[in-house]
Design a protein around this motif. Sequence first.
Motif, PDB file in Angstrom:
ATOM      1  N   LYS A   1      -8.956   7.624 -12.980  1.00  0.00           N
ATOM      2  CA  LYS A   1      -8.329   8.902 -13.290  1.00  0.00           C
ATOM      3  C   LYS A   1      -8.693   9.976 -12.264  1.00  0.00           C
ATOM      4  O   LYS A   1      -7.828  10.720 -11.829  1.00  0.00           O
ATOM      5  CB  LYS A   1      -8.779   9.346 -14.683  1.00  0.00           C
ATOM      6  N   ILE A   2      -9.969  10.049 -11.893  1.00  0.00           N
ATOM      7  CA  ILE A   2     -10.415  11.140 -11.033  1.00  0.00           C
ATOM      8  C   ILE A   2     -11.151  10.584  -9.810  1.00  0.00           C
ATOM      9  O   ILE A   2     -12.241  10.026  -9.927  1.00  0.00           O
ATOM     10  CB  ILE A   2     -11.301  12.135 -11.816  1.00  0.00           C
ATOM     11  N   PRO A   3     -10.556  10.739  -8.612  1.00  0.00           N
ATOM     12  CA  PRO A   3     -11.192  10.223  -7.396  1.00  0.00           C
ATOM     13  C   PRO A   3     -12.521  10.918  -7.129  1.00  0.00           C
ATOM     14  O   PRO A   3     -12.704  12.082  -7.497  1.00  0.00           O
ATOM     15  CB  PRO A   3     -10.179  10.556  -6.293  1.00  0.00           C
ATOM     16  N   GLY A   4     -13.439  10.176  -6.523  1.00  0.00           N
ATOM     17  CA  GLY A   4     -14.738  10.759  -6.192  1.00  0.00           C
ATOM     18  C   GLY A   4     -15.737  10.656  -7.325  1.00  0.00           C
ATOM     19  O   GLY A   4     -16.885  11.060  -7.172  1.00  0.00           O
ATOM     20  N   VAL A   5     -15.288  10.135  -8.464  1.00  0.00           N
ATOM     21  CA  VAL A   5     -16.171  10.001  -9.627  1.00  0.00           C
ATOM     22  C   VAL A   5     -16.333   8.513  -9.944  1.00  0.00           C
ATOM     23  O   VAL A   5     -15.340   7.816 -10.178  1.00  0.00           O
ATOM     24  CB  VAL A   5     -15.589  10.739 -10.851  1.00  0.00           C
ATOM     25  N   HIS A   6     -17.557   8.025  -9.901  1.00  0.00           N
ATOM     26  CA  HIS A   6     -17.844   6.610 -10.160  1.00  0.00           C
ATOM     27  C   HIS A   6     -18.476   6.474 -11.541  1.00  0.00           C
ATOM     28  O   HIS A   6     -19.348   7.262 -11.897  1.00  0.00           O
ATOM     29  CB  HIS A   6     -18.787   6.063  -9.089  1.00  0.00           C
ATOM     30  N   VAL A   7     -18.032   5.495 -12.303  1.00  0.00           N
ATOM     31  CA  VAL A   7     -18.546   5.326 -13.671  1.00  0.00           C
ATOM     32  C   VAL A   7     -19.065   3.898 -13.810  1.00  0.00           C
ATOM     33  O   VAL A   7     -18.382   2.943 -13.420  1.00  0.00           O
ATOM     34  CB  VAL A   7     -17.456   5.611 -14.722  1.00  0.00           C
ATOM     35  N   ILE A   8     -20.267   3.761 -14.349  1.00  0.00           N
ATOM     36  CA  ILE A   8     -20.922   2.444 -14.415  1.00  0.00           C
ATOM     37  C   ILE A   8     -21.527   2.211 -15.795  1.00  0.00           C
ATOM     38  O   ILE A   8     -21.750   3.150 -16.567  1.00  0.00           O
ATOM     39  CB  ILE A   8     -22.028   2.332 -13.340  1.00  0.00           C
ATOM     40  N   GLY A   9     -21.794   0.933 -16.088  1.00  0.00           N
ATOM     41  CA  GLY A   9     -22.529   0.576 -17.298  1.00  0.00           C
ATOM     42  C   GLY A   9     -21.638   0.379 -18.505  1.00  0.00           C
ATOM     43  O   GLY A   9     -20.446   0.070 -18.404  1.00  0.00           O
ATOM     44  N   ASP A  10     -22.225   0.584 -19.675  1.00  0.00           N
ATOM     45  CA  ASP A  10     -21.546   0.289 -20.933  1.00  0.00           C
ATOM     46  C   ASP A  10     -20.272   1.116 -21.141  1.00  0.00           C
ATOM     47  O   ASP A  10     -19.420   0.741 -21.943  1.00  0.00           O
ATOM     48  CB  ASP A  10     -22.494   0.558 -22.117  1.00  0.00           C
ATOM     49  N   ALA A  11     -20.158   2.253 -20.448  1.00  0.00           N
ATOM     50  CA  ALA A  11     -19.040   3.178 -20.693  1.00  0.00           C
ATOM     51  C   ALA A  11     -17.703   2.676 -20.143  1.00  0.00           C
ATOM     52  O   ALA A  11     -16.656   3.194 -20.520  1.00  0.00           O
ATOM     53  CB  ALA A  11     -19.350   4.557 -20.081  1.00  0.00           C
TER      54      ALA A  11
END
Lengths: 422, 111
Positions: free
Chosen positions: A309-319
């Motif tokens: 959805k939003i470039p430049g934002v990395h999301v990791i793990g259970d989420a």
Amino acid sequence: MTALDRRHFLLAAGAGAGSLALSGCASFSQRPLARVVVIGGGYGGATAAKYLKLWEPRLEVTLVERNEAFVSCPISNLVLAGTERIENLTVRYDGLGRHGVRVVRDEAVAIDYERRVVRLARGDALPWDRLVVAPGIDFLYSQIPGLESPQAQEQVLHAWRAGPQTVELRRRLEAMPDGGTFAISIPRAPYRCPPGPYERASVVADYFRKAKPRSKLLILDANPDVTSKPALFKAVWAERYKGIVEYRPNSELVEFDLRNRTARLQVEDVKADLFNVIPPQRAGRIAEGLITVNRQWVGVEFLGFESQKIPGVHVIGDAIAAAPAMPKSGFMANNHAKVAAAAVIARITGQPVSESPIIANTCYSFLTTTEAVHVASVHKYDPKQKTLVPVPGAGGLSPGRTELEGQYAYAWARNIWADALG
Amino acid sequence: MPQFPFARRLAAAGALLAASTSPVALAQATPAEREVRTWAASCAACHNTEGRSLGGMPALAGRSADDLYRALIEFRTGKRPATVMHQHARGYTEDELRRIADWFASVKIAR
């Protein structure tokens, strides 16, 4: 030109002129290459913060974490069984400081994607050029009428984030009389740590077997079958915990009657002396604006775990909305973090992001307080499917429970805590 | 029951790592080097950062590249007994295992 682009330009110019020894910059008090903020200091976030500094010392890396120390969910079921202490699963964040990570003890309350700042509950907002969000899970109590209020939630614990609830649930298990019934409610998959509820049932049953053998342990599973290592768990329940453990599939909790200590399932009502309700889950609240899948999970691409959805934002793990056959585990979060850190560094330094990440998973589960089993897998990027897929022929299960694997489970924990936080 | 009074050991290991001139901190690493460094980092989830195991799992840092590679191939074929390593080794090609073995061999350790 943004500030970041300007830095890129200067870097490239410097390198082109051959006048800058780039690796030497870290020791001078120069402006950092870029600012990276990591939200959340669990298995994923702590690892990401450490590896960002390890691999690119010129970055300014700030980790925001609301808790004073890391408390491991893996191994915490043994606290419920009475053979381990929560203090031994607790690691402070000091180690990250030695790598140059700035650890801010505060709560991230909002992310401003326009201005690129993280707002905190107490301190000044943190600006970022790239952001890593590792928020873990939040609980969907709204889906369980009867358990919406904080007061109700104090009476019926989840103990699905290790910490005070783990210790309190152990206290209540000790207080339960011999001959009582303990019921564990498991939500529909996906949820954090697929084998975790079954491990919990097994090691608590081991405690009952020794300390209160007339007691019963009821597993109320919303799923049609045990979601992880089914044959291994069912074997130990049928053999060692015969007469103690009762497994009920397709038993989704739809309402909780606190006054009568009764769980209302679709087909029946179940009474017990002590309940442990693991609620349905979604990505931690701070990641709300990034959720794209089933209004629960964050969609990412799998070369760098960047938000869809939003470039430049990395999301990791259970989420995250996981790739096929990828469990929500601490091991996976640790491995996500390294691929994400490599991608963040590649983006900031203007290098190509690797198109062939390989990550792996090993989840140990205790079936007794000393014997464990594992499930393992290796995941490679498939450019056609644009996702990480399990490698056929690799991975697998233990043939049966052993003390040797119990020792490996502990050794794994010690080493991954050091890898993430040491 | 193994217990965990290991915070001090963890701190010592961290200080050592921070002070070491590790191969991973090379800012100008080539794409191939960065690729294998990220693959090897997956192993660190059990063997600790750069393979500097705190115990209970074999240390990989600074070992002979040929020994590491031979072990991985023997895990892959089933020649070497294992609880889990055969299941991991089968997820990688021989070339990938060779590069991972070489990478761990290149980690500097105090002798």
